[in-house]
Design a protein around this motif. Structure first.
Motif, short mmCIF file in Angstrom:
data_model
loop_
_atom_site.label_atom_id
_atom_site.label_comp_id
_atom_site.label_asym_id
_atom_site.label_seq_id
_atom_site.Cartn_x
_atom_site.Cartn_y
_atom_site.Cartn_z
N UNK A 74 7.98 13.28 -7.22
CA UNK A 74 6.80 14.15 -7.05
C UNK A 74 7.19 15.48 -6.42
N UNK A 75 6.40 16.51 -6.68
CA UNK A 75 6.68 17.84 -6.16
C UNK A 75 6.34 18.05 -4.70
N UNK A 76 5.09 17.72 -4.28
CA UNK A 76 4.72 18.03 -2.89
C UNK A 76 5.48 17.18 -1.86
N UNK A 77 5.73 17.78 -0.70
CA UNK A 77 6.44 17.07 0.37
C UNK A 77 5.43 16.32 1.24
N UNK A 78 4.87 15.27 0.66
CA UNK A 78 3.89 14.45 1.39
C UNK A 78 4.25 12.98 1.16
N UNK A 79 3.55 12.09 1.87
CA UNK A 79 3.81 10.65 1.72
C UNK A 79 3.62 10.23 0.26
N UNK A 80 4.40 9.27 -0.22
CA UNK A 80 4.35 8.89 -1.64
C UNK A 80 2.95 8.53 -2.13
N UNK A 81 2.17 7.83 -1.32
CA UNK A 81 0.85 7.41 -1.80
C UNK A 81 -0.03 8.62 -2.09
N UNK A 82 0.10 9.66 -1.25
CA UNK A 82 -0.69 10.88 -1.45
C UNK A 82 -0.10 11.71 -2.60
N UNK A 83 1.23 11.78 -2.66
CA UNK A 83 1.87 12.53 -3.75
C UNK A 83 1.46 11.97 -5.10
N UNK A 84 1.40 10.64 -5.20
CA UNK A 84 1.00 10.01 -6.45
C UNK A 84 -0.45 10.32 -6.76
N UNK A 85 -1.29 10.25 -5.74
CA UNK A 85 -2.72 10.53 -5.95
C UNK A 85 -2.91 11.97 -6.44
N UNK A 86 -2.19 12.91 -5.81
CA UNK A 86 -2.30 14.32 -6.20
C UNK A 86 -1.84 14.53 -7.65
N UNK A 88 -2.17 12.30 -9.95
CA UNK A 88 -2.97 11.45 -10.84
C UNK A 88 -2.20 10.23 -11.33
N UNK A 89 -1.22 9.82 -10.52
CA UNK A 89 -0.41 8.64 -10.89
C UNK A 89 -0.67 7.52 -9.91
N UNK A 90 -0.28 6.32 -10.29
CA UNK A 90 -0.40 5.18 -9.39
C UNK A 90 0.99 4.58 -9.23
N UNK A 123 3.18 4.08 3.74
CA UNK A 123 2.57 3.47 2.56
C UNK A 123 3.19 4.01 1.27
N UNK A 124 3.44 3.09 0.34
CA UNK A 124 3.97 3.49 -0.96
C UNK A 124 2.85 3.61 -1.99
N UNK A 125 1.84 2.77 -1.83
CA UNK A 125 0.76 2.76 -2.83
C UNK A 125 -0.57 2.97 -2.13
N UNK A 126 -1.57 3.35 -2.93
CA UNK A 126 -2.91 3.59 -2.40
C UNK A 126 -3.52 2.33 -1.80
N UNK A 127 -3.14 1.16 -2.34
CA UNK A 127 -3.72 -0.07 -1.82
C UNK A 127 -2.90 -0.66 -0.68
N UNK A 128 -2.05 0.18 -0.08
CA UNK A 128 -1.46 -0.21 1.20
C UNK A 128 -0.19 -1.03 1.15
N UNK A 129 0.56 -0.95 0.05
CA UNK A 129 1.89 -1.55 0.04
C UNK A 129 2.83 -0.62 0.83
#
Ligand code: ATP
Ligand code: MG
Length: 229
Positions: A74-86, A88-90, A123-129
């Motif tokens: 991902x491009x942005x320098x943020x936590x993976x769960x947020x980077x994925x959300x930004x 549009x990926x899961x 967190x790696x995923x939106x559902x808290x993994x």
């Protein structure tokens, strides 16, 4: 699966330097080695100095393609769960485990050196993994990378306790970059962490550069045979 999972007490703490050094040293020993990083973020930013992005450096040390090291990028320098959300990926936990297994080879013929993202409870995923859940799923023992100076006892002990709480085997701590002339406090940090945790503390000197051969020389100073045994 045989290998080591390299986590840290923080982001920007030296995980990539340690994981790349271990990967390069094993490869230089003639050991079949694979590298893995669940997700890379911050690809929008220019890599600093002569150090490439994490998955590129790990790939160079393992002789792999960068995309095979890190399934999510991902491009942005943020936590993976947020980077994925930004984006549009899961991020899918099963995909992460499958990618790690692929890096270790179909029959697990390669020693896997995995680098985490940030620290153990990221967190790696939106559902808290969490990164910690991935370490458990892979069944790998842990190496904790930490800074040498003030604050490191608390951060390192918190990380070890969080790991042990999930049943993870903590094999080693690496304080990096270890100065040529460490202060009494830095030396005391190493012996205190060892005494409080029962985990062996190693130190890694500042690497002169990030070539595979320089990293292999640095990695050769770490007790990875002991950690892997
Ligand atoms: N032994 C070392 N030699 C040279 N530089 C070091 C060493 N240890 C830490 N550093 C420096 O610390 C910084 C962070 O290192 P590194 O990229 O390995 O951290 P990280 O924990 O992998 O970060 P991230 O959370 O972004 O993955 C880098 O600028 C790196 O050069
Ligand atoms: Mg890194």
């Amino acid at each position: 699966m045989r290998g080591l999972f390299v986590t840290g007490t923080d982001t920007e703490i030296g995980k990539t330097v340690v994981a790349a050094a271990l990967t390069a040293a094993l490869a230089a020993d003639g050991v079949a080695v694979g590298a893995f990083k669940p997700a890379v973020t911050g690809l929008d930013e220019e890599p600093d100095g002569d150090k490439p992005h994490d998955h590129e450096l790990l790939a160079a040390c393992a002789g792999m393609a960068p995309e095979d090291v890190a399934p999510y990028r991902f491009g942005p320098a943020v936590s993976p769960h947020l980077a994925a959300e930004l984006a549009g990926e899961v991020i899918d936990a099963a995909t992460l485990v499958a990618a790690a297994r692929a890096a270790a080879g179909e029959r697990g013929e390669r020693v896997l050196i995995a680098e985490g993202v940030g620290g153990l409870l990221v967190p790696l995923t939106l559902d808290g993994v969490l990164v910690r859940d991935l370490v458990v799923a892979l069944g790998l023992p842990l190496v904790v990378v930490a800074r040498p100076g003030l604050g490191t006892i608390n951060h390192t002990m918190l990380t070890i306790e969080a790991a042990r709480g999930a049943g993870i085997d903590v094999r080693g701590v690496v304080l990096t970059p270890w100065p040529q002339e460490p202060t009494d406090m830095q030396r005391s940090n190493a012996t205190t962490i060892e005494a409080l945790s029962g985990v062996g503390v190693s130190t890694l000197a500042r690497v002169p550069g990030f070539s595979v051969s320089e990293l292999a020389s640095a990695g050769a100073t770490l007790p990875y045979d002991h950690w892997l045994s």
